[in-house]
Scaffold this active site. Structure first.
Site, PDB file in Angstrom:
ATOM      1  CG  ASP A 110       0.722  14.896   1.082  1.00 11.10           C
ATOM      2  OD1 ASP A 110       1.154  13.676   0.669  1.00 11.10           O
ATOM      3  OD2 ASP A 110      -0.181  14.782   0.836  1.00 11.10           O
ATOM      4  CG  ASN A 133      -2.857 -10.965  -3.983  1.00 19.24           C
ATOM      5  OD1 ASN A 133      -2.752 -10.481  -4.627  1.00 19.24           O
ATOM      6  ND2 ASN A 133      -1.752 -11.762  -3.016  1.00 19.24           N
ATOM      7  CB  ALA A 134      -3.095  -6.675  -5.754  1.00 25.10           C
ATOM      8  N   GLY A 135      -4.994  -4.494  -4.303  1.00 26.65           N
ATOM      9  CA  GLY A 135      -5.242  -3.734  -4.096  1.00 26.65           C
ATOM     10  C   GLY A 135      -5.610  -2.320  -4.107  1.00 26.65           C
ATOM     11  CG  HIS A 136      -3.903   0.626  -6.598  1.00 24.48           C
ATOM     12  ND1 HIS A 136      -3.209  -0.084  -7.001  1.00 24.48           N
ATOM     13  CD2 HIS A 136      -3.683   1.221  -7.046  1.00 24.48           C
ATOM     14  CE1 HIS A 136      -3.036   0.006  -8.379  1.00 24.48           C
ATOM     15  NE2 HIS A 136      -3.844   0.478  -8.594  1.00 24.48           N
ATOM     16  CG  ASP A 181      -1.645  -0.755   1.340  1.00 17.73           C
ATOM     17  OD1 ASP A 181      -2.272  -1.315   0.245  1.00 17.73           O
ATOM     18  OD2 ASP A 181      -2.106  -2.332   2.193  1.00 17.73           O
ATOM     19  CB  THR A 195       1.679 -12.588  -0.483  1.00 11.32           C
ATOM     20  OG1 THR A 195       0.054 -12.861  -1.114  1.00 11.32           O
ATOM     21  CG2 THR A 195       2.129 -12.105  -0.753  1.00 11.32           C
ATOM     22  N   PRO A 203      -8.337  -1.254   8.680  1.00  8.88           N
ATOM     23  CG  PRO A 203      -9.492  -1.232  11.281  1.00  8.88           C
ATOM     24  CD  PRO A 203      -9.396  -1.855  10.535  1.00  8.88           C
ATOM     25  CD  GLN A 254       0.190  -9.195  -3.444  1.00  3.71           C
ATOM     26  OE1 GLN A 254       0.307  -9.792  -4.269  1.00  3.71           O
ATOM     27  NE2 GLN A 254      -1.355  -9.239  -4.008  1.00  3.71           N
TER      28      GLN A 254
HETATM   29  P1  IMP Z   1      -2.653 -13.474   1.033  1.00  4.39           P
HETATM   30  O1  IMP Z   1      -1.467 -14.111  -0.123  1.00  4.39           O
HETATM   31  O2  IMP Z   1      -3.648 -12.552  -0.392  1.00  4.39           O
HETATM   32  O3  IMP Z   1      -3.800 -14.200   1.496  1.00  4.39           O
HETATM   33  O4  IMP Z   1      -2.470 -12.403   1.860  1.00  4.39           O
HETATM   34  C1  IMP Z   1      -0.939 -12.535   2.689  1.00  4.39           C
HETATM   35  C2  IMP Z   1      -0.561 -11.437   3.371  1.00  4.39           C
HETATM   36  O5  IMP Z   1      -0.079 -10.253   2.481  1.00  4.39           O
HETATM   37  C3  IMP Z   1      -2.080 -10.534   4.581  1.00  4.39           C
HETATM   38  O6  IMP Z   1      -1.447  -9.742   5.144  1.00  4.39           O
HETATM   39  C4  IMP Z   1      -2.568  -9.870   3.280  1.00  4.39           C
HETATM   40  O7  IMP Z   1      -2.606  -8.493   4.345  1.00  4.39           O
HETATM   41  C5  IMP Z   1      -1.398  -8.931   2.798  1.00  4.39           C
HETATM   42  N1  IMP Z   1      -1.435  -8.697   1.096  1.00  4.39           N
HETATM   43  C6  IMP Z   1      -2.203  -9.123   0.320  1.00  4.39           C
HETATM   44  N2  IMP Z   1      -1.346  -7.384  -0.728  1.00  4.39           N
HETATM   45  C7  IMP Z   1      -1.584  -7.053  -0.039  1.00  4.39           C
HETATM   46  C8  IMP Z   1      -1.724  -5.700  -0.414  1.00  4.39           C
HETATM   47  O8  IMP Z   1      -2.037  -5.234  -1.770  1.00  4.39           O
HETATM   48  N3  IMP Z   1      -1.344  -4.304  -0.029  1.00  4.39           N
HETATM   49  C9  IMP Z   1      -1.610  -5.222   1.312  1.00  4.39           C
HETATM   50  N4  IMP Z   1      -1.144  -6.170   1.859  1.00  4.39           N
HETATM   51  C10 IMP Z   1      -1.527  -6.822   1.191  1.00  4.39           C
END
Ligand code: IMP
Length: 450
Positions: free
Chosen positions: A359, A48-51, A18, A262, A330, A247
């Site tokens: 900032d 799993n990724a997200g923004h 993030d 991950t 959070p 990630q």
């Molecule tokens: P998973 O492999 O997607 O189940 O995620 C494993 C860990 O990586 C978890 O603690 C997630 O919160 C963290 N994680 C995966 N993708 C992201 C991301 O894009 N941003 C922040 N944390 C992530």
């Protein structure tokens, strides 16, 4: 011998995720696209990724499997072999981008990418209740899909076209058996799906197969053998390449802290395996670890040594919207931790840094930075081991904060407040890498390239 490939850049999260890579990618893709074709290549991770990408017109689009290059109609977006792809979620995401009024660029999905399906999500959901293996996951079935590769029975994207009914049934039955062993019926397990606010049941073999074969038809035009495309385009030295990792290095199984890790290779080295050796990361001219400039954020249950007191952490969380884009959790907020950042940039194979969120500073709070760990009175390095991290004592220094308004108006490095310049020098020296770019505010134009 390494030969730097012109017009090539790669970006990865330099800490725990993030850090704001999406926006950086957006900037460099648009710069390159003015003069040449651009390939935006994603080599790891999945849904799993997200923004969330926010545009000047107020539109917001949350991206998961698609890289940020998706908003440039002149780019070619490649979902590479090292990814695990959930076709249902991907189709919803494509529709959401279209619904926001964007014309899609060319999308290519490597036929060798692995499928990550509702079966995997169900297994992960059940593991979560069962024992530690499922903890720390986003619940998007990422780890089980990668495990399929190691166990030599992955479903690949190419199994969708032509639709391999027999292989899909075998896959379903395997997961049915695994879940039965854990006391659950696969069909009844509820899993998250993009576009639905409710969890949805995996369903019977017939329902699962019908859904997947329908998705396969829609996704079929995107599926390609990308090997020769990569070989030609990387070899021509004219097409620009942007590698957008998912990630972050601190989430890599090997380099992060359990259980919040991950399953994919979050370092630049993952590009080598995903491209089957065509792209050597050391040939990519800029390999930048992206960091939040003045603090760190972390989702999950790992305990960072530099966790911040809640009052300031709360302020930062609200001001910088520090809530997970995929799970809305959070984020934990911590002071900058140089020992871990040095470690991540080394194992991640970075040759530059990009600092976002410059900032996020407060006149009344100097910037507190951990410059070393001590244990039993002796200085020790970062190690990716929670038990070890519990025992270290951070040693802090404080640097003066800067005039936020002046920083946000700066157009060049020279315009920056002197405290910000000093801070940048300090970061470069202590992590040992040059800062290539900073962002000075939320707007697209608030970025300075050095
Ligand atoms: P998973 O492999 O997607 O189940 O995620 C494993 C860990 O990586 C978890 O603690 C997630 O919160 C963290 N994680 C995966 N993708 C992201 C991301 O894009 N941003 C922040 N944390 C992530």
């Amino acid at each position: 011998m390494s030969k730097i490939r012109p017009y090539s850049m790669a970006f990865c999260g330099g800490a725990y995720g993030d850090e704001g890579k999406g926006r950086i990618v957006d900037k460099f893709v648009s710069d390159f696209a003015k003069k040449r074709d651009v390939i935006v290549y994603r080599d790891n991770g999945g849904a799993n990724a997200g923004h969330t990408v926010e545009f000047e017109n107020g539109k917001r689009v949350a991206l998961h499997q698609l890289p940020s290059g998706i908003f440039h109609k002149k780019a070619t977006v490649v979902l590479g072999k090292g990814m695990v792809i959930h076709p249902g979620d991907l189709l919803v995401e494509i529709l959401q981008v279209k619904a926001a009024g964007y014309k899609l660029p060319k999308i290519v999905i490597d036929e060798m990418a692995t499928l990550s399906l509702d079966t995997h999500r169900a297994f992960e959901a059940v593991l979560k209740d069962w024992e530690e293996g499922g903890k720390g996951s986003t619940g998007r079935g990422i780890a089980p899909a990668y495990v399929d590769i190691v166990l030599r029975h992955p479903l690949r994207v190419r199994d969708l076209v032509p639709f391999n009914r027999e292989k899909v049934a075998k896959h379903y039955k395997l997961y049915q058996g695994l879940l039965r062993g854990l006391g659950r019926a696969l069909a009844d397990v509820d899993v998250p799906e993009l576009g639905s606010t409710k969890l949805l049941a995996v369903g019977s073999l017939e329902e699962f197969t019908a859904r997947l074969s329908q998705q396969a038809k829609t996704i079929a035009p995107y599926i390609k053998n990308v090997y020769s495309l990569l070989q030609t385009k990387w070899g021509d030295k004219k097409t620009a390449f942007i590698f957008e990792k998912a990630q972050a290095i601190g989430l890599d199984t090997r380099w992060g802290v359990y259980p919040d890790v991950t399953a994919s290779d979050c370092t630049f080295d993952g590009i080598f395996s995903a491209t089957e050796g065509i792209v050597s990361p050391s040939d990519i001219s800029i390999r930048a670890g992206v960091l939040k400039a003045t603090y760190m954020s972390s989702v999950g249950i790992r305990k960072l040594p530099t966790v911040m007191e809640e009052k300031l952490a709360n302020k930062i969380r609200e001001d910088a919207h520090e809530y997970g884009a995929t799970t809305r959790r959070p984020r934990g907020i911590a002071y900058l931790d140089i020992p871990s950042l040095q470690f991540f940039s080394r194992v991640g194979n970075c040759n530059a840094l990009i600092l976002t969120h410059m900032d996020v500073v407060y006149a009344e709070h100097p910037i507190k930075i951990c410059v070393a760990y001590t244990k039993g009175g002796k200085e020790v390095s970062y190690r990716p081991d929670q038990e070890f991290l519990h025992t270290v004592k951070p040693k802090y220094i404080e640097l003066p904060s800067w005039d936020k308004e002046k920083l946000m108006k700066a157009k060049t490095k020279n315009d920056l407040p002197k405290e910000a310049k000093k801070f940048l020098q300090f970061i470069e020296k202590s992590i040992g890498l040059p800062v290539h770019m900073i962002t000075t505010g939320p707007k697209r134009e608030q970025g300075i390239i050095f």
